[in-house]
Design a protein around this motif. Sequence first.
Motif, PDB file in Angstrom:
ATOM      1  N   GLY A  20      67.505  41.049  17.341  1.00  0.00           N
ATOM      2  CA  GLY A  20      66.262  40.765  18.042  1.00  0.00           C
ATOM      3  C   GLY A  20      66.347  39.595  18.989  1.00  0.00           C
ATOM      4  N   SER A  21      67.361  38.723  18.822  1.00  0.00           N
ATOM      5  CA  SER A  21      67.505  37.572  19.708  1.00  0.00           C
ATOM      6  C   SER A  21      68.563  37.791  20.767  1.00  0.00           C
ATOM      7  CB  SER A  21      67.860  36.321  18.882  1.00  0.00           C
ATOM      8  OG  SER A  21      69.097  36.509  18.196  1.00  0.00           O
ATOM      9  N   GLY A  22      69.102  39.016  20.854  1.00  0.00           N
ATOM     10  CA  GLY A  22      70.187  39.286  21.782  1.00  0.00           C
ATOM     11  C   GLY A  22      69.723  39.415  23.210  1.00  0.00           C
ATOM     12  N   THR A  23      70.650  39.180  24.125  1.00  0.00           N
ATOM     13  CA  THR A  23      70.353  39.305  25.550  1.00  0.00           C
ATOM     14  C   THR A  23      70.767  40.686  26.056  1.00  0.00           C
ATOM     15  OG1 THR A  23      72.491  38.319  26.102  1.00  0.00           O
ATOM     16  CG2 THR A  23      70.598  36.842  25.942  1.00  0.00           C
ATOM     17  N   ILE A  24      70.222  41.058  27.196  1.00  0.00           N
ATOM     18  CA  ILE A  24      70.562  42.307  27.869  1.00  0.00           C
ATOM     19  C   ILE A  24      71.098  41.960  29.248  1.00  0.00           C
ATOM     20  CG2 ILE A  24      69.691  44.469  28.821  1.00  0.00           C
ATOM     21  CD1 ILE A  24      67.589  44.537  26.682  1.00  0.00           C
ATOM     22  N   ASP A  25      72.300  42.447  29.576  1.00  0.00           N
ATOM     23  CA  ASP A  25      72.900  42.231  30.888  1.00  0.00           C
ATOM     24  C   ASP A  25      72.710  43.491  31.729  1.00  0.00           C
ATOM     25  OD1 ASP A  25      73.721  39.838  29.891  1.00  0.00           O
ATOM     26  OD2 ASP A  25      75.843  40.350  29.734  1.00  0.00           O
ATOM     27  N   VAL A  26      72.089  43.347  32.907  1.00  0.00           N
ATOM     28  CA  VAL A  26      71.804  44.511  33.742  1.00  0.00           C
ATOM     29  C   VAL A  26      72.108  44.204  35.202  1.00  0.00           C
ATOM     30  CG1 VAL A  26      69.963  45.241  32.179  1.00  0.00           C
ATOM     31  CG2 VAL A  26      69.372  43.910  34.204  1.00  0.00           C
ATOM     32  N   GLU A  27      72.316  45.257  35.978  1.00  0.00           N
ATOM     33  CA  GLU A  27      72.297  45.222  37.435  1.00  0.00           C
ATOM     34  C   GLU A  27      71.187  46.149  37.913  1.00  0.00           C
ATOM     35  OE1 GLU A  27      76.844  44.441  39.111  1.00  0.00           O
ATOM     36  OE2 GLU A  27      76.056  46.480  39.004  1.00  0.00           O
ATOM     37  N   ILE A  28      70.531  45.785  39.000  1.00  0.00           N
ATOM     38  CA  ILE A  28      69.498  46.635  39.597  1.00  0.00           C
ATOM     39  C   ILE A  28      70.185  47.698  40.458  1.00  0.00           C
ATOM     40  CG2 ILE A  28      67.440  46.721  41.034  1.00  0.00           C
ATOM     41  CD1 ILE A  28      67.038  45.170  38.461  1.00  0.00           C
TER      42      ILE A  28
END
Length: 536
Positions: free
Chosen positions: A504-512
């Motif tokens: 629940g505390s994890g990050t999400i790495d994304v590109e648009i």
Amino acid sequence: MRFFKSDSGYALVLTLLFMPVFIGMSLLVIDISRGNNAHSDLQAAADALALAGARELDGGVDSIDRALDAMSNVSNTVSFLGRTDEAAATALTFEIDGLDSPFTVVFLSDLPENDDTPLTQAYLDANAVTNEEDSDQGAARFVYVRAQSRDLSPFFGLFFEGVNNVTDVPVAAQAVATFSTAACNVTPLFICNPFEEDNIDFGTAFERGDLHGRLIRLHPRGQDTASPGNFGFLQVIGANDNTTASANAIRSVFAGETNPTCYDSRRVNTKPGGATSISQGFNVRFDIYEGTFSNNNQIRRYPPATNVRKGYVVDPSPGSGNLNYCSARRVDTDELDWALPFPDNVVMDPPSEGAAGAFVGSTEVWDINEYWRVNHTQSSLPLDLVSSFSGRQPSRYDVYMYEIAQGAGVGGIQDLSWGDNNPNLPTASTTGSRESGVPMCYNSVGAGNPNNPVTPIEITQDRRVMFAAILDCDEYLGPGSNPNGIPVNTFASIFLVNPMEGGGSGTIDVEIIDITGASGNGTLDTFVRDEANLVR
């Protein structure tokens, strides 16, 4: 005396006396019918013109200009206004600069809350949006149309020819339409605009190419507020409380279950409270099956992406000496020559006044050469990959798609040992415990032999692409603000760069990848249903 007492011809006399009345009433009925028919024609013309204009009100900077052009191509006729054959049908054509146009058109930023409230001239003037220079055309949400051609010339008026205000009767109709977009069967994810406090328009930045290749590291929102760089969840039908069942439903949707909720393009409802742990559902897209998703039936139910290269290595099954594909783990820092995930941008900065733990790549520059050297044993990038982007560095999504096109992932490598090289796209080693992009855990489950997997026919879409609403959270999800009915800045398709770690505390790495609206590239048409609706 007999003449005065005779009643012969009495009915004829009465008929003659009342004949004008009968004729007048007949003409009046005919005129009422003509008026109704003419009003129906005008209403149809107003509706058609309003709908044609509303289809262009997508929030773009030139939406009014496009709406006017679309409306100029609409033509209709109104009948029964005149008494002669020549005046039986009148053409109704909208002219953008026409002074004698039968249409009055006003673009509005808002409507009264009560539909019974009349649209007075004062209200139209106060809420009008124009296409004049420096005007914010994107603020136009509604188009008001009033249709009125020549006045109705009633046959009944022949009895009063020459009497003022009797012979001609004005007939008019009005319509109001708006544009709406519904996004259905998408992940219930929202992203707090990381550029909100920088006063950078998201659509303009995307159109300029400023978001190309920039990694956005999103941190889960807090319990009550959200800031630039946070992510959170949209409301899902039947899964909006804080129970275990609700959390499981959200995770299942992120894993690939159909979302029963369609979201409006202009306003969405966010799920209250902090982020529910979605990492287990999120990570099945990377061929990582944990927790409730780790049994064979669940693995088969939720397939991964076709290319799941992520910088993971495989641990042998305890005591067996065989590879356990489902226990893959992220490489340690001293194992960088074994596997390498997509790296960060060279410069990563936190968003202005943004969420703790959130970062945004300052430029598109990332170490693409090191990624290629470790994963594909090539010291230089393929020329066809580099030349495709006119001097710009390819984004991570570009590289990911290139790998798939060259045969990486499902169907591209027939021998599913991780170390076997693909003739078109070499992998880093022949050691069997390295990555090739093939979703090995998914392919090996229930197959008996990992080299003879069940064909993953369920994979019909790119599972490392999600759909998210971009919200201006500082303005609408800050302390004391209403957590429901949040205006949408835009919708975006995003590339999932790395698996989510930390629950629940994890990050999400994304590109648009792309956005909706006039500033986008148009690839989201299959996700979004555009509609123009009459609201008045």
